[in-house]
Design an enzyme around this catalytic site. Structure first.
Site, PDB file in Angstrom:
ATOM      1  N   ASP A 118      28.301  49.642  62.619  1.00 32.71           N
ATOM      2  CA  ASP A 118      28.972  49.915  60.951  1.00 32.71           C
ATOM      3  C   ASP A 118      28.342  48.843  60.631  1.00 32.71           C
ATOM      4  O   ASP A 118      28.740  47.821  61.206  1.00 32.71           O
ATOM      5  CB  ASP A 118      30.379  48.954  61.483  1.00 32.71           C
ATOM      6  CG  ASP A 118      30.707  48.424  59.918  1.00 32.71           C
ATOM      7  OD1 ASP A 118      30.554  49.227  58.966  1.00 32.71           O
ATOM      8  OD2 ASP A 118      31.808  48.241  59.926  1.00 32.71           O
ATOM      9  N   ASP A 303      26.386  50.776  54.097  1.00 38.54           N
ATOM     10  CA  ASP A 303      27.496  50.548  54.939  1.00 38.54           C
ATOM     11  C   ASP A 303      27.831  51.562  55.496  1.00 38.54           C
ATOM     12  O   ASP A 303      28.190  53.348  55.152  1.00 38.54           O
ATOM     13  CB  ASP A 303      28.967  50.475  54.563  1.00 38.54           C
ATOM     14  CG  ASP A 303      30.118  50.046  55.283  1.00 38.54           C
ATOM     15  OD1 ASP A 303      29.285  49.685  56.360  1.00 38.54           O
ATOM     16  OD2 ASP A 303      30.883  49.706  54.736  1.00 38.54           O
TER      17      ASP A 303
END
Length: 449
Positions: A118, A303
């Site tokens: 992430d 992201d």
């Protein structure tokens, strides 16, 4: 436009180079003198650099800041302080086109865990007993690791989707052939804040690839630790995710320490980061056909923990009007056979465009749910829907992001989830698909706040 992008990529002014202008002789000696490949040589070179920076008139704090930048920058004229070694490729499993996750090993002997890599957060955590009511996850068992050391320090992280909590510890962590010994991370026993997201998805934990400025507990991020220990050929990583396909779940890959030339077409256009916390760049414009959507220049967060392209509600609602979209239980959708104008995002003077199926994320009978949905936050969030179309290089060393067109002809062969997807499509109920979208927009907020 290409020229301006190249200029932006090369016009990085390292603070250390500014110091060099003030004390060229001292820095020339420290940067270009004899070197050693051993740990003592590395530490000695660091001490000389710090001393030279202080000689240039910087305070101790300023010198430390300059040194840290120089250590990671790897710009022309600055040395690598750590030996270059490896580039590894981590296969990523595709969970319903919602999230991609890959394997890591924790402890001695290693215990396998599947994590979302992430870019929107900076901590690593894995679940322990109490974290998984569903009972289908790989839980980390500290008592089975001979190198586990508990720390008397609580861990709490708040994602947009919710929070998890536990405690910090140290243990060995491995990503393919890369190994971090005595690395500080968190074991989590409370995931109730993530509610149905965690129950419905198939990942075990999260490995943050962001910067230390957003790390909880002042923990060192994994990427920083890999750079500092000299394990990477280059201080960069890149994602290759399968092209948008509403009828299959093809896998992807994460390359750490370099890029895969087979996964992109042409060259990279680099843009400097607008923030030194998240992987955020300036967003100069959004257009739907000839219509300007972006009301004023903004920011876009890259992201990998987000499923969709999320934008401020005002902008996305204007976009939905231009697409003649309808609302299905709170989500924008269009008819699948509808002809749509091209959607373009301007970053660093170049347009990154989406058309046709690129704009879809899931089929619901004759309707297709849009890959662009609103968020209450003031910045755009470019998630998996963006990373499928463009191969993105996250350049840790130069604090920049490189964009290239993804080579979708060289997709990963893994299609192990196609049958599961076909089952979902054949059952085809609105409830199941909307449940999927609720999960996707929730997982789409795995960035730390």
């Amino acid at each position: 436009a290409s020229a301006s992008a190249a200029t932006a990529g090369s016009a990085i002014e390292a603070p250390a180079l500014a110091a060099a202008a003030r004390a060229p002789a001292a820095l020339c000696l420290s940067l270009n003198g004899p070197s050693s490949s051993g740990p003592t040589g590395r530490h000695h070179k660091g001490a000389i650099m710090r001393s030279a920076l202080r000689t240039a008139g910087l305070s101790n704090d300023e010198a430390e800041l300059e040194f840290e930048f120089a250590k990671f920058a790897n710009l022309e004229g600055l040395p690598r302080l750590y030996a270059a070694e490896s580039t590894v490729v981590v296969p990523l499993e595709n969970y319903r086109n919602v999230a991609f996750h890959g394997e890591i090993s924790v402890g001695t002997p290693g215990q396998q865990h599947s994590v979302i890599f992430d870019t929107g957060s900076a901590n690593l955590w894995v679940p322990i007993e109490g974290a998984d009511p569903s009972g289908h996850r790989s839980l980390f068992v500290p008592s089975k690791s001979s190198t586990y050391v508990p720390l008397q320090k609580a861990f709490v992280i708040q994602y947009v989707s919710g929070r998890v909590s536990g405690s910090f510890c140290t243990d060995d962590v491995a990503i393919a052939s890369l190994r971090l010994r005595g690395f500080a991370f968190a074991t989590v026993n409370d995931t109730t804040g993530l509610a149905s997201i965690y129950r419905g998805a198939s990942f075990d934990g999260i490995l943050g690839l962001g910067f230390k400025g957003i790390a909880r507990g002042d923990a060192t991020p994994v990427m920083q630790a890999l750079v500092e220990t000299g394990q990477l050929a280059q201080p960069i990583f890149a994602f290759h995710l399968a092209a948008t396909n509403l009828d299959s779940y093809e896998s992807g890959e994460l390359t750490i320490g370099g890029v895969d030339p087979q996964r992109y077409i042409g060259h990279f256009n680099f843009v400097l980061l607008a923030e030194l916390t998240h992987w955020t760049v300036a967003l100069d414009g959004v257009r739907l056909g000839d219509q300007a959507i972006l009301q004023e220049p903004g920011l876009a967060l890259m992201d990998s923990g987000t499923t969709l392209i999320m934008g401020p509600r005002r902008d996305v609602e204007l976009l939905a009007v231009g697409l003649n979209a309808s609302v299905i239980q709170g989500y924008f959708a269009v008819r699948c056979n509808q002809s749509l104008p091209r959607l373009s995002f301007n970053i660093g003077g170049l347009d990154y465009s989406f058309a046709g199926e690129d704009l879809f994320t899931q089929r619901l009978g004759a309707w297709c749910l849009l890959a662009v949905q609103p968020t209450p936050y003031g910045k755009w969030i470019f998630g998996i829907a963006f990373l499928r179309k463009y191969y993105v290089q996250f350049d840790w060393g130069n604090r920049r992001i490189g964009f290239a067109v993804a080579n979708t002809a060289n997709t990963t062969d893994g299609k192990e989830n196609v049958a599961a997807n076909a089952s979902l499509q054949s059952s085809g109920t609105q409830r199941k698909v909307l449940s999927w979208l609720a999960l996707s927009t929730s997982v789409g907020f795995l960035f730390a706040v």
